[in-house]
Design a protein around this motif. Structure first.
Motif, mmCIF file in Angstrom:
data_model
loop_
_atom_site.group_PDB
_atom_site.id
_atom_site.type_symbol
_atom_site.label_atom_id
_atom_site.label_comp_id
_atom_site.label_asym_id
_atom_site.label_seq_id
_atom_site.Cartn_x
_atom_site.Cartn_y
_atom_site.Cartn_z
ATOM 1 N N ALA A 236 3.600 30.322 49.538
ATOM 2 C CA ALA A 236 4.552 30.112 48.448
ATOM 3 C C ALA A 236 4.260 28.811 47.712
ATOM 4 O O ALA A 236 4.359 28.733 46.482
ATOM 5 N N ALA A 237 3.877 27.776 48.466
ATOM 6 C CA ALA A 237 3.561 26.493 47.843
ATOM 7 C C ALA A 237 2.344 26.614 46.924
ATOM 8 O O ALA A 237 2.310 26.018 45.847
ATOM 9 N N ILE A 238 1.367 27.413 47.344
ATOM 10 C CA ILE A 238 0.203 27.653 46.488
ATOM 11 C C ILE A 238 0.636 28.346 45.198
ATOM 12 O O ILE A 238 0.227 27.972 44.094
ATOM 13 N N GLY A 239 1.474 29.375 45.339
ATOM 14 C CA GLY A 239 1.961 30.092 44.166
ATOM 15 C C GLY A 239 2.764 29.206 43.240
ATOM 16 O O GLY A 239 2.616 29.266 42.009
ATOM 17 N N ALA A 240 3.625 28.362 43.808
ATOM 18 C CA ALA A 240 4.450 27.467 42.997
ATOM 19 C C ALA A 240 3.587 26.457 42.252
ATOM 20 O O ALA A 240 3.840 26.151 41.081
ATOM 21 N N ARG A 241 2.565 25.933 42.922
ATOM 22 C CA ARG A 241 1.671 24.983 42.253
ATOM 23 C C ARG A 241 0.890 25.659 41.125
ATOM 24 O O ARG A 241 0.666 25.060 40.067
ATOM 25 N N ASN A 246 0.451 26.126 35.213
ATOM 26 C CA ASN A 246 0.502 26.955 34.007
ATOM 27 C C ASN A 246 1.695 26.586 33.122
ATOM 28 O O ASN A 246 2.141 27.397 32.303
ATOM 29 N N ASP A 247 2.217 25.357 33.309
ATOM 30 C CA ASP A 247 3.322 24.822 32.496
ATOM 31 C C ASP A 247 4.605 25.626 32.631
ATOM 32 O O ASP A 247 5.402 25.712 31.690
ATOM 33 N N ILE A 248 4.799 26.224 33.799
ATOM 34 C CA ILE A 248 6.049 26.916 34.103
ATOM 35 C C ILE A 248 6.953 25.952 34.866
ATOM 36 O O ILE A 248 6.514 25.297 35.818
ATOM 37 N N VAL A 249 8.191 25.845 34.448
ATOM 38 C CA VAL A 249 9.147 24.976 35.137
ATOM 39 C C VAL A 249 9.593 25.672 36.420
ATOM 40 O O VAL A 249 10.018 26.833 36.398
ATOM 41 N N VAL A 250 9.487 24.962 37.541
ATOM 42 C CA VAL A 250 9.858 25.526 38.844
ATOM 43 C C VAL A 250 11.046 24.737 39.400
ATOM 44 O O VAL A 250 10.990 23.509 39.521
ATOM 45 N N VAL A 251 12.115 25.471 39.728
ATOM 46 C CA VAL A 251 13.343 24.866 40.238
ATOM 47 C C VAL A 251 13.588 25.365 41.656
ATOM 48 O O VAL A 251 13.590 26.574 41.911
ATOM 49 N N LEU A 291 15.598 25.540 28.727
ATOM 50 C CA LEU A 291 14.301 25.777 28.096
ATOM 51 C C LEU A 291 14.421 26.070 26.592
ATOM 52 O O LEU A 291 13.409 26.052 25.889
ATOM 53 N N THR A 292 15.629 26.341 26.117
ATOM 54 C CA THR A 292 15.814 26.453 24.663
ATOM 55 C C THR A 292 15.855 25.076 24.011
ATOM 56 O O THR A 292 15.755 24.960 22.786
ATOM 57 N N LYS A 293 16.013 24.029 24.835
ATOM 58 C CA LYS A 293 16.118 22.668 24.314
ATOM 59 C C LYS A 293 14.863 21.834 24.556
ATOM 60 O O LYS A 293 14.493 21.007 23.726
ATOM 61 N N THR A 294 14.218 22.039 25.708
ATOM 62 C CA THR A 294 13.100 21.169 26.068
ATOM 63 C C THR A 294 12.244 21.809 27.151
ATOM 64 O O THR A 294 12.718 22.678 27.899
ATOM 65 N N ASN A 295 10.993 21.359 27.251
ATOM 66 C CA ASN A 295 10.118 21.708 28.366
ATOM 67 C C ASN A 295 9.860 20.494 29.267
ATOM 68 O O ASN A 295 9.115 20.613 30.245
ATOM 69 N N ASP A 296 10.475 19.392 28.929
ATOM 70 C CA ASP A 296 10.267 18.163 29.684
ATOM 71 C C ASP A 296 10.972 18.266 31.042
ATOM 72 O O ASP A 296 12.187 18.478 31.120
ATOM 73 N N LYS A 297 10.188 18.106 32.113
ATOM 74 C CA LYS A 297 10.733 18.306 33.461
ATOM 75 C C LYS A 297 11.827 17.316 33.806
ATOM 76 O O LYS A 297 12.811 17.660 34.460
ATOM 77 N N GLU A 298 11.690 16.081 33.377
ATOM 78 C CA GLU A 298 12.707 15.077 33.691
ATOM 79 C C GLU A 298 14.012 15.392 32.967
ATOM 80 O O GLU A 298 15.102 15.263 33.551
#
Length: 307
Positions: A236-241, A246-251, A291-298
């Motif tokens: 799962a950690a490999i998949g999440a990384r 690929n610039d996907i936000v992971v929560v 994600l409608t507002k930002t892609n910034d992770k912080e």
């Protein structure tokens, strides 16, 4: 029969016929946007409902809204509206566990109590309220906990914020801690489509191909329902990384029924965000809107602490 019924079988007018005393509480206008099983509540329908509720609450003669909804995804719709409705007027969402034809059907009383809460002046400014089984809960906290019992909706650690006793509505708290409705930054007026966010449920033997499939689908975000809140299997950690690369936000959320998933040093190192106390299905709602507002992770991390 108290189980196995056909969702959406009755029009709202038929439901209200079973509650003649409603006219003593309020002047009611009825609109049926959808007549569907709640599992068919798509993101497109969420946008339509959210914009409709926003619009009618602008009318001076409308003092509040009561929404009937299937219980299986009620908490998701309620929390979405909690984030996007721009009004302090009461919005109450109700449902029923038992069909209208069942002995001791709970729908009529839940609707009646929902209208009663919507008419109460203390309901203003509390965001979207969930009313079932004589209890009043905040949309942020309430979740379905049992498949068949009528007291299925609970806020396990935070508790309900009020109750209906006879003809009286009681609120235990004056304020809801997290920001909502008019206090949020989310405006769906011109949003045509919400970003795609998928939930992956962690389990023994989970594999990275689940993440690969989400990446290939064009998703912008993934919520992981982790086994305990922190750990992921090696696969799962490999998949999440791969998703993060690929610039996907992971929560990270949790498949458990309660608890807070907090941010660790490893999260900031790898780029994860955390859902705090939101369960996976509610975390998905907030992430789509974020994600409608930002892609910034912080910035997205801060949304989960704020709303």
């Amino acid at each position: 029969m108290t189980t196995g019924y056909q969702p959406g079988a009755l029009h709202i007018d038929e439901l209200l016929k079973e509650i003649p005393d409603l006219s003593n509480l309020s002047n009611i206008e009825v609109e049926q946007l959808f007549n569907i099983d709640s599992v068919d509540m798509t993101t497109e329908r969420l946008l339509e409902l959210g914009n409709y509720v926003k619009q009618i609450l602008l009318e001076d003669e409308i003092d509040g809204v009561v929404i009937t909804h299937g219980t299986d995804t009620l908490e998701e719709t309620a929390y979405f509206l909690h984030l996007v409705v721009k009004s302090s007027k009461p919005v109450v969402i109700v449902g029923a566990v038992r069909p209208a034809t069942a002995l001791s059907a709970d729908g009529p009383l839940n609707i009646y109590n929902g209208v009663k809460v919507a008419c109460n002046k203390e309901s203003h400014g509390k965001g979207i309220l969930v009313v079932l089984g004589d209890r009043i809960g905040s949309a942020r906290y309430m979740t379905k906990t049992h498949a068949t019992t009528v007291d299925t909706f609970k806020a396990i650690e935070q508790g309900c914020i009020g109750a209906i006793v006879g003809s009286d509505v009681y609120f235990f708290y004056k304020n809801i801690t997290y920001l909502h409705t008019i206090e949020t930054v989310f405006d769906i007026t011109s949003v045509q489509q919400l970003p795609k966010v998928s939930i992956i449920y962690a389990h023994q033997g989970d594999e990275s191909f689940l993440y690969d499939a989400v990446i290939q689908s064009g998703a912008k975000g993934i919520v992981i329902a982790t086994t305990g809140g922190y750990t992921l299997s090696k696969e799962a950690a490999i998949g999440a990384r791969n998703a993060l690369n690929n610039d996907i936000v992971v929560v990270r959320s949790s498949r458990l029924s309660s608890g807070i998933v907090s941010l660790t040093h490893m999260d900031t190192h790898h780029g994860y965000s955390v859902a705090e106390a939101l369960n996976p299905q509610k975390a998905r709602m907030l992430l789509m809107l974020a994600l409608t507002k930002t892609n910034d992770k912080e910035d997205i991390r801060q949304f989960f602490y704020t709303y």
